[in-house]
Design a protein around this motif. Structure first.
Motif, short mmCIF file in Angstrom:
data_model
loop_
_atom_site.label_atom_id
_atom_site.label_comp_id
_atom_site.label_asym_id
_atom_site.label_seq_id
_atom_site.Cartn_x
_atom_site.Cartn_y
_atom_site.Cartn_z
N ARG A 1 0.81 -1.23 0.00
CA ARG A 1 0.00 0.00 0.00
C ARG A 1 0.84 1.27 0.00
N GLU A 2 2.16 1.14 0.28
CA GLU A 2 3.03 2.31 0.31
C GLU A 2 3.91 2.42 -0.94
N ARG A 3 3.67 1.57 -1.94
CA ARG A 3 4.54 1.56 -3.11
C ARG A 3 4.08 2.53 -4.20
N ASP A 4 2.94 3.15 -3.99
CA ASP A 4 2.45 4.20 -4.89
C ASP A 4 2.19 3.70 -6.31
N VAL A 5 1.79 2.43 -6.42
CA VAL A 5 1.26 1.90 -7.68
C VAL A 5 -0.07 1.24 -7.35
N ALA A 6 -0.96 1.20 -8.32
CA ALA A 6 -2.27 0.59 -8.10
C ALA A 6 -2.48 -0.49 -9.14
N MET A 7 -2.94 -1.65 -8.72
CA MET A 7 -3.15 -2.77 -9.63
C MET A 7 -4.64 -3.09 -9.77
N VAL A 8 -5.03 -3.44 -10.98
CA VAL A 8 -6.38 -3.93 -11.26
C VAL A 8 -6.21 -5.32 -11.86
N PHE A 9 -6.88 -6.32 -11.26
CA PHE A 9 -6.66 -7.70 -11.65
C PHE A 9 -7.81 -8.23 -12.50
N GLN A 10 -7.57 -9.40 -13.09
CA GLN A 10 -8.62 -10.12 -13.82
C GLN A 10 -9.77 -10.44 -12.88
N ASN A 11 -9.43 -10.85 -11.65
CA ASN A 11 -10.43 -11.07 -10.61
C ASN A 11 -10.72 -9.73 -9.95
N TYR A 12 -11.98 -9.36 -9.85
CA TYR A 12 -12.33 -8.04 -9.34
C TYR A 12 -11.83 -7.82 -7.92
N ARG B 1 -24.89 0.21 -3.25
CA ARG B 1 -25.16 -1.19 -3.55
C ARG B 1 -23.94 -2.04 -3.23
N LYS B 2 -24.16 -3.33 -3.08
CA LYS B 2 -23.06 -4.25 -2.82
C LYS B 2 -22.69 -4.99 -4.11
N PRO B 3 -21.47 -5.51 -4.21
CA PRO B 3 -20.99 -6.13 -5.45
C PRO B 3 -21.92 -7.20 -6.00
N ALA B 4 -22.60 -7.96 -5.15
CA ALA B 4 -23.47 -9.03 -5.62
C ALA B 4 -24.62 -8.50 -6.47
N ASN B 5 -24.95 -7.23 -6.30
CA ASN B 5 -26.07 -6.63 -7.04
C ASN B 5 -25.62 -5.83 -8.26
N LEU B 6 -24.35 -6.04 -8.67
CA LEU B 6 -23.82 -5.31 -9.82
C LEU B 6 -23.54 -6.27 -10.98
N SER B 7 -23.52 -5.72 -12.19
CA SER B 7 -23.13 -6.51 -13.36
C SER B 7 -21.61 -6.66 -13.38
N GLY B 8 -21.12 -7.52 -14.28
CA GLY B 8 -19.68 -7.71 -14.39
C GLY B 8 -18.95 -6.44 -14.75
N GLY B 9 -19.50 -5.67 -15.67
CA GLY B 9 -18.87 -4.42 -16.07
C GLY B 9 -18.84 -3.40 -14.94
N GLN B 10 -19.93 -3.35 -14.16
CA GLN B 10 -19.97 -2.43 -13.03
C GLN B 10 -18.96 -2.82 -11.97
N ARG B 11 -18.82 -4.13 -11.72
CA ARG B 11 -17.83 -4.58 -10.73
C ARG B 11 -16.42 -4.21 -11.19
N GLN B 12 -16.16 -4.35 -12.49
CA GLN B 12 -14.83 -4.00 -12.97
C GLN B 12 -14.57 -2.51 -12.82
N ARG B 13 -15.61 -1.70 -13.00
CA ARG B 13 -15.43 -0.25 -12.81
C ARG B 13 -15.18 0.09 -11.35
N VAL B 14 -15.81 -0.66 -10.45
CA VAL B 14 -15.55 -0.46 -9.02
C VAL B 14 -14.09 -0.79 -8.70
#
Length: 376
Positions: free
Chosen positions: A61-72, A117-130
């Motif tokens: 969390r202190e490395r100042d890079v942010a990762m987005v994975f295949q798994n949300y 809303r919680k993730p279970a109530n979102l579409s795949g695309g919405q979860r990826q945007r989160v």
């Protein structure tokens, strides 16, 4: 933001396997760099090495890079608001600032109406945007994305590609994006790094990689349908191929004569460079071939026709190349089959004979032993 520099980086596992070998690359501040290649080529390993950096004493969390994975990787018990805010809470940002930043990110990603809303109530695309929002809210020096769209269906992937591109333009953030999908690589990146077996094959802008691939592997991997390959030999300005004799333009003829390779050639032909001769008003240019059409795929806006050359052997190009070219790692037909991409009003019919025309100026030539490109 940040520049990213890698110099002669190698990742070797305890069993001796080298996932990444002698990896040297400069990524400019604000650049969108794509790592592309087949599964197991080392692209995700290279991405995670960037995330590690030379900061071994710092937690992620202190490395100042942010990762987005295949798994949300969203927290299911938290709302969208809480998921996006989580890294700021870890950083002990004051609540008022957290609320302001979360609202800003939600507007950018069109998530404002879903914040409670919680993730279970979102579409795949919405979860990826989160998941992307959780990375963006930190305002890191670099974004690292590891096949973030792989779990989405085809239509949603196209939509999300557009959103990722628009988001990167807006933020101007240095971004490294890993994918095995060459269409994503061609449409998203400022530059593309093509990898094979842990080694960089070519780094350039998408148009250059497509038009002037550095070697057989890059030529065969980048493009859909993939490039057609045929063995050839050069005699008195003519390329002798299974399709017939093709006269070489002056610049290619000079390049072949000056090449210091094995003398054995592979000719590459993009499917779109084979035209239906019956639709051409001027048939005087180029070289014509008659082929037997085995299969037709109509996509509405274009038609793919498949035809066989040679005498029933397996992939005739693969049988003529050196062992280190990587052509054997590409998805190739089990028969010596070629494909042409034609206009939707083509007269070609399955089981019939089609006359195709090729402009020799569109040929790609490679040394069969080394796989390297011949000529500019």
């Amino acid at each position: 933001m940040a520049e990213i520099t890698l110099r002669n980086v190698t990742k070797r596992y305890p069993d001796g396997t080298e996932a990444v070998r002698n990896f040297t690359l400069d990524i400019a501040d604000g650049e969108f760099m794509i790592f592309v290649g087949p599964s197991g080529c080392g692209k995700s390993t290279a991405l995670r090495m960037i995330a590690g950096q030379v900061v071994n004493d710092k937690p992620p969390r202190e490395r100042d890079v942010a990762m987005v994975f295949q798994n949300y990787a969203l927290y299911p018990h938290m709302t969208v608001r809480e998921n996006i805010a989580f890294p700021l809470k870890l950083a002990k940002v004051d609540p008022a600032t957290i609320s302001e930043k979360v609202e800003d990110v939600a507007r950018v990603l069109d998530l404002t109406q879903h914040l409670d809303r919680k993730p279970a109530n979102l579409s795949g695309g919405q979860r990826q945007r989160v998941a992307m929002g959780r990375a963006i809210v930190r305002e890191p020096k670099a974004f690292l994305m590891d096949e973030p769209l792989s779990n989405l269906d085809a239509q949603l992937r196209i939509q999300m590609r557009t959103e990722v591109s628009r988001l990167q333009d807006r933020l101007g953030a240095t971004t490294v994006y890993v994918t095995h999908d060459q269409i994503e690589a061609m449409t998203l990146g400022d530059r593309v790094t093509v990898m094979r077996a842990g080694v960089i094959q070519q780094v350039d802008d998408p148009d250059t990689i497509y038009a002037r691939p550095a070697n057989l592997f890059v030529a065969g991997f980048m493009g859909s349908p993939p490039m057609n390959f045929l063995p050839a030999r050069h005699e008195d300005g003519l390329l002798k191929t299974a399709l017939g004799d093709i006269p070489l333009p002056g610049d290619l003829r000079t390049a072949v004569q000056e090449a210091k390779g094995s003398g054995k050639l592979i000719v590459g032909i993009r499917p779109e460079h084979l035209e239906d001769a019956s639709l051409l008003q001027d048939r005087s240019g180029g070289v014509a071939f008659k082929v037997s059409v085995e299969l037709i795929e109509s996509l509405g806006s274009e038609v793919y026709i498949y035809f066989t050359v040679g005498e029933g052997r397996t992939d005739i190009a693969a049988a003529h190349v050196g062992p280190g070219t990587g052509i054997e790692e590409l998805p190739r037909p089990t028969r010596p089959q070629m494909v042409a991409r034609l206009e939707p009003n083509t007269t070609a019919r399955r089981g019939g004979v089609a006359e195709l025309r090729l402009d020799p100026r569109n040929l790609h030539l490679f040394d069969a032993e080394s796989g390297k490109r011949i000529g500019a």
